[in-house]
Write a protein that holds these residues in place. Sequence first.
Motif, PDB file in Angstrom:
ATOM      1  N   ASN A  14       0.837  -1.194   0.000  1.00  0.00           N
ATOM      2  CA  ASN A  14       0.000   0.000   0.000  1.00  0.00           C
ATOM      3  C   ASN A  14       0.870   1.242   0.000  1.00  0.00           C
ATOM      4  O   ASN A  14       1.829   1.333   0.775  1.00  0.00           O
ATOM      5  CB  ASN A  14      -0.911   0.036   1.237  1.00  0.00           C
ATOM      6  CG  ASN A  14      -1.983  -1.029   1.181  1.00  0.00           C
ATOM      7  OD1 ASN A  14      -2.299  -1.554   0.116  1.00  0.00           O
ATOM      8  ND2 ASN A  14      -2.549  -1.361   2.324  1.00  0.00           N
ATOM      9  N   TYR A  16       0.706   5.519   0.221  1.00  0.00           N
ATOM     10  CA  TYR A  16      -0.136   6.624   0.682  1.00  0.00           C
ATOM     11  C   TYR A  16       0.591   7.944   0.463  1.00  0.00           C
ATOM     12  O   TYR A  16       1.751   7.974   0.043  1.00  0.00           O
ATOM     13  CB  TYR A  16      -0.435   6.482   2.182  1.00  0.00           C
ATOM     14  CG  TYR A  16      -0.944   5.133   2.614  1.00  0.00           C
ATOM     15  CD1 TYR A  16      -2.302   4.864   2.669  1.00  0.00           C
ATOM     16  CD2 TYR A  16      -0.052   4.124   3.000  1.00  0.00           C
ATOM     17  CE1 TYR A  16      -2.775   3.632   3.080  1.00  0.00           C
ATOM     18  CE2 TYR A  16      -0.515   2.880   3.409  1.00  0.00           C
ATOM     19  CZ  TYR A  16      -1.877   2.636   3.456  1.00  0.00           C
ATOM     20  OH  TYR A  16      -2.331   1.420   3.856  1.00  0.00           O
ATOM     21  N   VAL A  69      -1.869  -0.997  12.085  1.00  0.00           N
ATOM     22  CA  VAL A  69      -3.176  -0.350  11.917  1.00  0.00           C
ATOM     23  C   VAL A  69      -4.249  -1.428  11.823  1.00  0.00           C
ATOM     24  O   VAL A  69      -4.093  -2.414  11.097  1.00  0.00           O
ATOM     25  CB  VAL A  69      -3.211   0.512  10.633  1.00  0.00           C
ATOM     26  CG1 VAL A  69      -4.604   1.075  10.422  1.00  0.00           C
ATOM     27  CG2 VAL A  69      -2.193   1.634  10.707  1.00  0.00           C
ATOM     28  N   GLY A  71      -8.054  -1.733  10.650  1.00  0.00           N
ATOM     29  CA  GLY A  71      -9.136  -1.032   9.972  1.00  0.00           C
ATOM     30  C   GLY A  71     -10.499  -1.493  10.477  1.00  0.00           C
ATOM     31  O   GLY A  71     -10.708  -2.681  10.733  1.00  0.00           O
ATOM     32  N   ALA A  73     -13.387  -0.361   8.779  1.00  0.00           N
ATOM     33  CA  ALA A  73     -14.344   0.001   7.730  1.00  0.00           C
ATOM     34  C   ALA A  73     -14.592  -1.121   6.738  1.00  0.00           C
ATOM     35  O   ALA A  73     -15.300  -0.935   5.765  1.00  0.00           O
ATOM     36  CB  ALA A  73     -13.847   1.236   6.985  1.00  0.00           C
ATOM     37  N   ASP A  74     -14.032  -2.304   6.973  1.00  0.00           N
ATOM     38  CA  ASP A  74     -14.251  -3.396   6.024  1.00  0.00           C
ATOM     39  C   ASP A  74     -14.643  -4.658   6.789  1.00  0.00           C
ATOM     40  O   ASP A  74     -14.988  -4.607   7.965  1.00  0.00           O
ATOM     41  CB  ASP A  74     -13.016  -3.630   5.149  1.00  0.00           C
ATOM     42  CG  ASP A  74     -11.766  -3.923   5.981  1.00  0.00           C
ATOM     43  OD1 ASP A  74     -11.912  -4.324   7.151  1.00  0.00           O
ATOM     44  OD2 ASP A  74     -10.655  -3.751   5.455  1.00  0.00           O
ATOM     45  N   GLY A 132     -14.748   3.446   3.165  1.00  0.00           N
ATOM     46  CA  GLY A 132     -14.586   4.197   4.404  1.00  0.00           C
ATOM     47  C   GLY A 132     -15.885   4.812   4.883  1.00  0.00           C
ATOM     48  O   GLY A 132     -16.940   4.699   4.255  1.00  0.00           O
ATOM     49  N   ASP A 157     -11.607   9.421   9.498  1.00  0.00           N
ATOM     50  CA  ASP A 157     -10.612   8.358   9.662  1.00  0.00           C
ATOM     51  C   ASP A 157      -9.691   8.689  10.835  1.00  0.00           C
ATOM     52  O   ASP A 157      -8.842   9.575  10.735  1.00  0.00           O
ATOM     53  CB  ASP A 157      -9.798   8.205   8.375  1.00  0.00           C
ATOM     54  CG  ASP A 157      -8.682   7.190   8.528  1.00  0.00           C
ATOM     55  OD1 ASP A 157      -8.865   6.208   9.270  1.00  0.00           O
ATOM     56  OD2 ASP A 157      -7.613   7.376   7.909  1.00  0.00           O
ATOM     57  N   GLY A 159      -7.260   7.078  11.839  1.00  0.00           N
ATOM     58  CA  GLY A 159      -5.870   6.722  11.552  1.00  0.00           C
ATOM     59  C   GLY A 159      -5.112   7.793  10.803  1.00  0.00           C
ATOM     60  O   GLY A 159      -3.900   7.667  10.604  1.00  0.00           O
ATOM     61  N   THR A 160      -5.784   8.852  10.378  1.00  0.00           N
ATOM     62  CA  THR A 160      -5.121   9.991   9.737  1.00  0.00           C
ATOM     63  C   THR A 160      -4.871  11.043  10.810  1.00  0.00           C
ATOM     64  O   THR A 160      -5.793  11.450  11.508  1.00  0.00           O
ATOM     65  CB  THR A 160      -6.004  10.578   8.616  1.00  0.00           C
ATOM     66  OG1 THR A 160      -6.211   9.575   7.622  1.00  0.00           O
ATOM     67  CG2 THR A 160      -5.344  11.790   7.977  1.00  0.00           C
TER      68      THR A 160
END
Length: 273
Positions: A14, A16, A69, A71, A73-74, A132, A157, A159-160
Amino acid sequence: TCPKCVNQQCAFKNTYETCNITDPNQPCTVSGPVYEDVTALAGLSTPVRFGTITFQTANFEQFYVIDGVIGFADSSGFGAKAKAGKVDNVFSWCFNAGKFPHSGVLTIGGADPKYYTGEISYTPLTSGYFNGYTIETTGLSLGQDSIRSSSAEYIIDSGTNTLLLSQDDYQLIKKQFIGNCNGVRLPGICNSGKTFFDGVCFEVSADEMKDFPTVSMKFSGDVTMTMSAEEYLLPDIKKGGDYKCFGILPSSIPIIGDVLMKPYYTVIDNAQQ
């Protein structure tokens, strides 16, 4: 033993942006093999597919202080447990529930009233970007000055670690910050040379920080979130001391990061959307 290929996926990679706060357009990458194992979260166990970070670029500043991390959102992690009916599809968190470094609290399956006062104010989730959580913003303000009253969609988010404004919103807030220099000469804003808006970090004392205006975002449902300079002026992890970096950046994908959430108890209620 754990196989390195899960559903024919053997590895992940990934890339970013905004990992380096002084150069937000600089790409950063993490990668590694993919595994599947039984994971436990809040005492709830389910099989989950996950990547393991065996490589990361040196500019990935978030990973200077964290190990990974999760997540939400999934369908992995919490999503898998909610889908399996092991917990209500609601989670919530507070960044400032105790003393650092054990200051954060994550609540699975609901909201914990001992971490907030009053009633929770809700704004609807929208279809949004990717997988998201997306909400509709209806206004943006700097101090008492409203600088946008139209609608725009933002990802939320935790995580940001910055507030990533759309290009239009960023130019509006930059213009307003600089326009206020006729009143108070803010360090990093009203300099004759480079400023925070050039990705440069500056010394800002505690007394000087009090002169910086609040930044507020309004959302559907008449919900407003406000942050002070203590939230959006982030410590420079390289220089230390009173050096601060600007935690409000432009982005092609607008994201409400943890700087705006820090003063609040945040709830994601997937069941009610």
